[in-house]
Design a protein around this motif. Structure first.
Motif, short mmCIF file in Angstrom:
data_model
loop_
_atom_site.label_atom_id
_atom_site.label_comp_id
_atom_site.label_asym_id
_atom_site.label_seq_id
_atom_site.Cartn_x
_atom_site.Cartn_y
_atom_site.Cartn_z
N THR A 18 1.94 4.14 -2.97
CA THR A 18 1.68 5.32 -2.29
C THR A 18 2.24 6.32 -2.64
O THR A 18 2.01 7.09 -3.68
N ASP A 71 -2.74 6.02 3.55
CA ASP A 71 -2.33 5.28 4.06
C ASP A 71 -2.46 4.52 5.30
O ASP A 71 -2.34 4.69 5.68
N LYS A 93 0.74 -1.44 0.45
CA LYS A 93 0.04 -0.16 0.01
C LYS A 93 0.65 1.31 -0.18
O LYS A 93 0.44 2.23 -0.94
N SER A 94 1.70 1.35 1.23
CA SER A 94 2.81 2.47 0.93
C SER A 94 3.55 2.39 -0.17
O SER A 94 3.86 3.53 -0.78
#
Length: 267
Positions: free
Chosen positions: A27, A64, A23-24
């Motif tokens: 992002t 996030d 996820k990070s």
């Protein structure tokens, strides 16, 4: 005579999924064009980025969120107030796809709340619209259901794949979500994923402004066509025109022999 510059259209996106699914990384790829192999568990980070899509400038507010189970209880109500949700799993981990069910249930409850808000607004003689709408004692509430898009991340790790693209697509469609496969490391489908989210949000807002929330099939709105496959190793210049995605009844794409599906890297 100069035309007046329109301010960026605000869109909020919450990014959720199991810990370690990327996820990070997704992002940071979008916001800073960066990628790192170091894994540092996120509790919650917020970012903002401006993008111009289809001739319109958008201001994207990204949250996030924590993926580890012990941190999930820290989800703030503001996270559920997002215009859209990007549900990320790791194609090398079947468990990470199963973990999305928890987040999907939370989002679906939020969607029901917004539809209830729209219904109460209509009964009060107010046009629901997509913005926060006042009704019933001055309370403000969203009435446009959130957009959901599933991203199967790490599609560059084909040798370790546990989740076939067809399985990820089927999971997404059954729950009314759009679908992409991404690679934060190779920067595959990162910009495209967020552009698709923006288009879905704007379409949802248009329908909400028309008062069509309740008469709209959320599953049909969530479905997306797979992307054209990436070039194959055998022919890096070709993109296999006409191939649109998997046959969910079997691992075959396009031709009956299914030969291309075995070479498929990401779509």
């Amino acid at each position: 005579m100069a035309t007046e510059t329109q301010p960026p259209v605000p869109i909020s996106i919450t990014i959720c999924g199991d810990g370690g699914c990327g996820k990070s990384s997704i992002t940071l790829r979008l916001v800073h064009s960066q990628w790192t192999s170091d894994y540092d568990p996120t509790i919650e980070d917020s970012y903002s980025v401006t993008r111009r899509i289809d001739g319109v400038t958008y201001h994207l507010s990204l949250t996030d969120t924590a993926g580890q189970e012990e941190y999930r209880g820290m989800w703030a109500s503001s996270n559920l107030g997002a215009d859209a949700f990007l549900l990320v799993y790791d194609i090398t981990s079947l468990d990470s796809l199963d973990a999305l069910q928890h987040f999907n249930e939370l989002i679906d409850m939020e969607a029901e709340t917004r539809l209830d808000n729209a219904d109460r607004a209509l009964r009060a003689g107010l046009k629901p619209g997509h913005h926060d709408t006042s009704y019933g004692g001055g309370r403000r509430a969203k009435t446009a259901p959130p957009v959901k898009l599933v991203a199967g991340n790490k599609c560059d790790l084909q040798e370790s794949r546990q989740v076939p693209a067809a399985k990820g697509l089927e999971w997404a469609r059954k729950r009314g979500c759009g679908f992409m496969e991404t690679s934060a490391r190779l920067e595959v489908n990162i910009e495209e994923t967020f552009a698709l989210i923006v288009r879905r949000v704007m379409e949802g807002r248009r329908l909400a402004d028309m008062g069509l929330n309740e008469n709209t099939d959320l599953n049909a709105r969530g479905q997306t066509k797979p992307l054209t496959p990436l070039p194959t190793d055998a022919d890096p210049e070709k993109r296999a025109p006409g191939v649109r995605g998997p046959n969910l009844n079997g691992d075959r794409v396009g031709k009956p022999d299914g030969g291309f599906w075995k070479k498929l890297r990401c779509w």
